[in-house]
Design a protein around this motif. Structure first.
Motif, PDB file in Angstrom:
ATOM      1  N   LYS A 403     -61.078  -9.894   4.965  1.00 14.60           N
ATOM      2  CA  LYS A 403     -60.183  -9.413   3.721  1.00 14.60           C
ATOM      3  C   LYS A 403     -60.415  -9.648   2.626  1.00 14.60           C
ATOM      4  O   LYS A 403     -60.146  -9.503   1.019  1.00 14.60           O
ATOM      5  N   THR A 411     -48.324  -3.133  -4.370  1.00 15.59           N
ATOM      6  CA  THR A 411     -47.070  -3.185  -3.716  1.00 15.59           C
ATOM      7  C   THR A 411     -46.777  -1.177  -4.102  1.00 15.59           C
ATOM      8  O   THR A 411     -46.885  -0.769  -3.607  1.00 15.59           O
ATOM      9  N   VAL A 414     -49.841   1.535  -3.665  1.00 18.19           N
ATOM     10  CA  VAL A 414     -49.899   2.104  -2.197  1.00 18.19           C
ATOM     11  C   VAL A 414     -48.485   2.592  -1.440  1.00 18.19           C
ATOM     12  O   VAL A 414     -48.552   2.801   0.163  1.00 18.19           O
ATOM     13  N   THR A 415     -47.313   2.239  -1.853  1.00 17.83           N
ATOM     14  CA  THR A 415     -46.263   2.927  -1.355  1.00 17.83           C
ATOM     15  C   THR A 415     -45.888   3.710  -1.925  1.00 17.83           C
ATOM     16  O   THR A 415     -44.967   4.789  -1.280  1.00 17.83           O
ATOM     17  N   TYR A 417     -47.709   7.271  -2.242  1.00 18.49           N
ATOM     18  CA  TYR A 417     -47.682   7.736  -1.132  1.00 18.49           C
ATOM     19  C   TYR A 417     -49.130   7.423   0.032  1.00 18.49           C
ATOM     20  O   TYR A 417     -49.658   6.740   0.487  1.00 18.49           O
ATOM     21  N   PRO A 418     -48.707   8.669   1.331  1.00 18.38           N
ATOM     22  CA  PRO A 418     -49.593   8.066   2.348  1.00 18.38           C
ATOM     23  C   PRO A 418     -51.016   7.830   2.614  1.00 18.38           C
ATOM     24  O   PRO A 418     -50.989   7.377   3.279  1.00 18.38           O
ATOM     25  N   GLU A 419     -51.349   8.258   1.694  1.00 16.19           N
ATOM     26  CA  GLU A 419     -53.017   8.652   1.301  1.00 16.19           C
ATOM     27  C   GLU A 419     -53.236   7.743   0.446  1.00 16.19           C
ATOM     28  O   GLU A 419     -54.405   7.444   0.855  1.00 16.19           O
ATOM     29  N   PHE A 420     -52.509   7.371   0.134  1.00 16.39           N
ATOM     30  CA  PHE A 420     -52.920   5.766  -0.769  1.00 16.39           C
ATOM     31  C   PHE A 420     -52.742   4.559  -0.098  1.00 16.39           C
ATOM     32  O   PHE A 420     -51.442   4.317  -0.043  1.00 16.39           O
ATOM     33  N   TYR A 421     -53.836   3.716   0.596  1.00 12.28           N
ATOM     34  CA  TYR A 421     -53.682   2.930   1.853  1.00 12.28           C
ATOM     35  C   TYR A 421     -53.720   1.936   0.939  1.00 12.28           C
ATOM     36  O   TYR A 421     -54.794   1.789   0.302  1.00 12.28           O
ATOM     37  N   GLN A 422     -53.638   0.857   1.364  1.00 11.23           N
ATOM     38  CA  GLN A 422     -53.649  -1.202   1.291  1.00 11.23           C
ATOM     39  C   GLN A 422     -54.619  -1.825   1.621  1.00 11.23           C
ATOM     40  O   GLN A 422     -55.518  -1.088   2.765  1.00 11.23           O
ATOM     41  N   ASN A 423     -55.876  -1.768   1.076  1.00 13.27           N
ATOM     42  CA  ASN A 423     -57.178  -2.343   1.198  1.00 13.27           C
ATOM     43  C   ASN A 423     -56.964  -3.260   2.735  1.00 13.27           C
ATOM     44  O   ASN A 423     -55.626  -4.129   3.320  1.00 13.27           O
ATOM     45  N   PRO A 424     -58.384  -3.422   3.497  1.00  9.48           N
ATOM     46  CA  PRO A 424     -57.809  -3.535   5.145  1.00  9.48           C
ATOM     47  C   PRO A 424     -57.252  -5.309   5.184  1.00  9.48           C
ATOM     48  O   PRO A 424     -57.932  -6.006   4.023  1.00  9.48           O
TER      49      PRO A 424
END
Length: 426
Positions: A403, A411, A414-415, A417-424
């Protein structure tokens, strides 16, 4: 990542088409002739075009950080080699203002003294940030020395011993090669000339002419087990070495031969010509799948590009044992970057893009301990000194996982909208 890299590539390519090689040779630049070194030019643009494409083709950017795949993207690497090769062809063809400095002027790449605040870098610095007068970080010179002889603030920036190990032998071989000639009884003999330029090791003179008795005990670097240059982790070296790449002998309280009064100017270029050669070598080898790979834009292949940098330092060429196999050659490319660009701000990004940041031995820092084998003779050549009980110990280990190859997003971001993901992993 590649999408942004392509946008950067378009900008750099367009800039290269529009900008001159040297503003001094243009009508617009003639009004500030001799003072155009900080104006973006064609060499800047092509160099960063090549560097950005090589980054885009590097293992992390191609495969992500969650697996063990360390393959490159050959197409990105070929494009990178083409751009970097154009720069080197112009340089070697005498069409630019850039050239490698001679090794006897190597320190002028990093600092100048008593030259009216002359900016370091010479003909080798391609891109630098501007500084003015005393705003030159000369105070940082104190942090490279033991606190008993410096005006420092308690920070000792000593090089890790395992990093020093990248500085192989003058015969071009790494220390680990059975034919290198490296000896634990004489660990400083026959080393890469850049080793002697960059590091202060046991027995080397630290003070030119101590006149005060309190400094005479520190005239020579006592870096052996129990010596006064390595006996206190808060005031002395923790690793058995000190970094003198960026400071001259005399930059201490005893000699007082540095600082504002001496117009000491310490500064690092963001990109210098030596790195362009090494970027080209990496890109050409990976783009064409061979150490003998080369771009049509430049006459030299990957091995020959590395050898240019070694020859400048007086180091023998890459040995044939490392030129027949791509991965073995890449080990030498990575080692050459570690040596030539040591402490210039590239290593962290290199380990990231190579996906080695989390791997042993790249995640440790070590110290070397030893005892002197003979009575100290100040007139003896420190390179020839003998030691006993030479050993290497781990000082610290980074607790990193996959990671850590990417930073986390906020945070709040990335909250949204659903398509904006957090990095792994975050």
């Amino acid at each position: 990542y590649q999408e942004n890299a392509e946008k950067m590539a378009r900008d750099f390519q367009r800039a290269a088409e529009l900008l001159p090689i040297d503003w001094d040779n243009t009508a617009a630049g003639s009004r500030t002739k001799g003072n155009n070194a900080f104006r973006p030019n064609k060499i800047w643009a092509l160099s960063y075009l090549g560097k950005s494409l090589l980054y885009a083709g590097s293992p992390l950017m191609v495969n992500g950080g969650e697996n063990s795949n360390r393959s490159y993207d050959a197409d990105y690497c070929k494009r990178a080699a083409d751009a970097l090769g154009k720069v080197l062809a112009m340089v070697e063809g005498g069409q630019t203002q850039y050239a490698l400095v001679n090794f006897d002027k190597y320190s002028s790449l990093f600092y100048t003294k008593e030259q009216n605040w002359l900016m370091p870098g010479g003909t080798e610095a391609i891109m630098r940030s501007p500084t003015y007068g005393a705003d030159s970080y000369w105070r940082q010179m104190n942090s490279y020395q033991i606190q008993d002889i410096a005006e420092g603030d308690g920070i000792i920036l000593c090089p890790a011993a395992n990093y020093v190990n990248y500085f192989g032998m003058a015969n071009g071989l790494p220390l680990s090669d059975p034919n290198s000639g490296f000896s634990k009884e004489q660990p400083w003999k026959g080393r890469d000339p850049r080793f002697y330029n960059n590091f202060l090791y046991d027995g080397v003179k630290m003070i030119k002419a101590p006149t005060d008795d309190k400094f005479k005990a520190f005239e020579y670097a006592n870096l052996y087990e129990g010596g006064n240059a390595c006996n206190d982790p808060k005031r002395t070296s923790r690793t058995g070495y000190l970094n003198y790449k960026f400071i001259p002998l005399g930059a201490n309280k005893a000699d007082n031969d540095y600082g504002y009064g001496k117009a000491t100017h310490f500064h690092l270029a963001w990109l210098r010509l030596a790195e362009v050669y090494l970027l080209y070598a990496e890109a050409a080898a990976q783009g064409y799948g061979s150490p003998s790979g080369k771009s049509t834009s430049f006459t030299k292949n990957a091995v020959e590009a590395v050898n240019v940098i070694r020859q400048r330092a007086g180091v023998e060429d890459v040995a044939t044992a490392y030129t027949a196999d791509l991965e073995k050659f890449m080990g030498e490319v990575r080692r050459e970057r570690a040596v030539e660009l040591a402490y210039e701000g590239h290593r962290f990004n290199d380990l990231r893009r190579w996906k080695l940041l989390t791997e042993s031995p790249y995640n440790i820092k070590t110290t070397q301990r030893f005892d002197r084998a003979e009575a100290f003779d100040p007139n003896a050549d420190p390179k020839e000194r003998k030691v006993v009980n030479f050993r290497e110990e781990v000082v610290t280990q980074r607790k990193l996982s996959s990671k850590h190859y990417w930073l986390p997003f906020k945070t709040d971001d990335v909250t949204m909208y659903p398509e904006f993901y957090q990095n792994p992993g975050w």
